[in-house]
Design an enzyme around this catalytic site. Structure first.
Site, PDB file in Angstrom:
ATOM      1  CB  CYS A  50       1.850  -3.535   5.047  1.00  0.00           C
ATOM      2  SG  CYS A  50       0.359  -4.250   5.747  1.00  0.00           S
ATOM      3  CG  HIS A 103      -0.287   0.084   2.539  1.00  0.00           C
ATOM      4  ND1 HIS A 103       0.188   1.258   3.088  1.00  0.00           N
ATOM      5  CD2 HIS A 103      -0.006  -0.891   3.459  1.00  0.00           C
ATOM      6  CE1 HIS A 103       0.708   1.017   4.275  1.00  0.00           C
ATOM      7  NE2 HIS A 103       0.615  -0.286   4.529  1.00  0.00           N
TER       8      HIS A 103
END
Length: 455
Positions: A377, A360
């Site tokens: 992430c 992301h």
């Protein structure tokens, strides 16, 4: 025999009235219709004796037992099987016809007779024919068999019988499947089927599901629990081809007294090959498209101060994507009030595990390409995250290396974590399915004499 969250779309195959094509396999014996026919008296040699099982007039026949046709003093030249009045007729229209009603939306297309047919296989000397697939519960079945003797004289025999209906609460149906018809997917995409009831006769269900692809491959099914089964090829799919999954589930006895009631067909397309790699040590994410590198992104993955903050290494698959997503640590076991609690609004998120991992945009991370500082992430610049979001298909491989936390096979779609030998050994039929050939390994049939057989 051979989030945009991704929506549930099932193509249904009805019991339909369908003729059988003869495609060169084994039999279950039993008493049946028997005749020599009038032609046998005209001097052309010994008359053919034809026997069909189940026999004419039989009722409540178990749908998971095969139809067999045998011929003595001659060879079988044609077998036609029709079904009507089956369990799925109420959903598929009168007389077993299939297809969506006018104006109906969704990924289903009208299923033709070719998919509904009860096909069968002849033995080498063409004296025995056995059906390939099980019968629809609660249907009226007509079998018409033709054979001829050495003189070319024909004999036709007909057997009409009915099958046992499925009991309410014991009707196996699909709950969901990934991908769905008309999806375009990445080369790593498995076929994932979720059932609404537990399956005990796993080998029979595996054998009832036929996977075919335009380019040769071999693959196998593995079970994850009693209600989810996954098909994966030995190696990634060849790109730019169509794959079809025919689930001949109508009549398969999934557990004692539990029968499938509908057939389903799934068609999807494998698109271009896109394989991405993230190296924890270099802090780079590279993307290869059809064998050529097309992107090289600076990234920052998990800081690894705890297991939860350690990015999983292994072969992942992209699962779903969100243009905007709220990431709340409470969903991965770090509740509000905890010193490490976080709640972030992120853009261009692409999921690749069930343990909270997404690529992301992270414009706040000033050390992309230099250090691993995230909660797990892979962080990217907004521009790079947007590119990856816009260019990802469900099922694209994403390989991460260099961390000490290995991706579990059942964490998201970590199915490529098993070697092919291990994957094949976990198949209930224990044999690879060659996807450029019709049929599937194993047998969808139950054994005669099992509990529940009707005489």
């Amino acid at each position: 025999m051979k989030g945009s969250a991704f929506p549930l779309v099932l193509r249904r195959l009805g019991a339909g009235l369908a003729g059988v094509s003869l495609v060169l396999t084994a039999a279950c014996s039993g008493s049946g219709a028997d005749t020599t026919g009038a032609e046998g008296d005209s001097g052309g040699g010994d008359p053919v004796e034809v026997q069909i099982s189940p026999e004419d007039g039989a009722t409540e026949v178990r749908p998971d037992l095969p139809i067999t046709v045998t011929a003595a003093n001659g060879t079988i030249t044609d077998v036609q099987v029709t079904q009507s009045g089956g369990e799925s007729d109420a959903q598929n229209g009168p007389e077993g016809e299939t297809g969506a009603s006018e104006g109906e939306e969704g990924g289903e297309e009208e299923a033709g007779d070719a998919f509904d047919a009860i096909t069968g296989t002849l033995n080498e000397d063409e004296t025995e024919w056995t059906s390939d697939w099980t019968l629809t519960p609660g249907s009226q079945v007509t079998v018409t068999a033709t054979a001829e003797n050495e003189g070319g004289e024909e004999t036709e025999v007909v057997s009409e019988f009915s099958t046992l209906a499925a009991t309410a609460g014991q009707r196996l149906e699909l709950q969901s499947n990934f991908p769905v018809s008309d999806d375009t997917v990445g080369v790593g995409m498995p076929v994932i089927v979720n059932f609404d009831l537990p399956v005990q006769n796993k080998a029979a269900v595996e054998a009832a599901m036929e996977v075919t692809s335009e380019q040769p491959a071999e693959g196998a099914w593995n079970w994850f629990g009693d209600q989810m089964v996954v098909f994966r090829p030995k190696e990634y799919w060849e790109p730019n081809q169509k794959v079809t999954v025919n689930m001949h589930l109508a009549g398969v006895q999934a557990s004692e007294g539990v029968y499938g009631v509908e057939n389903h067909q799934l068609d999807f397309e494998v698109g271009r090959s896109q394989i991405s790699t993230i190296d924890s040590d270099t802090h780079r994410m590279t993307v290869e498209r059809d064998g050529e590198q097309v992107q090289d992104f600076p990234t920052s993955i998990g800081k690894a101060t705890t297991r939860a903050y350690t990015t999983t290494s292994g072969t992942h698959l992209t699962m779903e994507k969100y243009q905007h997503l709220v990431m709340d640590s409470a969903t991965v076991g770090i509740p509000e009030g905890h010193p490490e609690y976080y709640k972030l609004d992120v853009n261009y998120a692409v999921r690749f595990s069930n343990s909270g991992e997404f690529t992301h945009a992270a414009p706040w991370n000033g050390q992309l390409g230099e250090a691993n500082l995230s909660h797990g992430c892979p962080n990217l610049s907004t521009e790079d995250a947007k590119w990856f979001y816009e260019n990802s298909y469900m099922g694209d491989p994403l390989v991460i290396t260099g961390t000490d936390r290995e991706l579990e096979v059942d964490n998201g779609w970590g199915y490529w974590q098993r070697s092919w030998d291990e994957w094949l050994s976990n198949s209930e039929v224990g044999e690879a399915d060659k996807t450029d050939e019709a049929g599937s390994p194993g047998s969808p049939f139950g054994e005669a004499g099992e509990s529940g057989e009707t005489e």
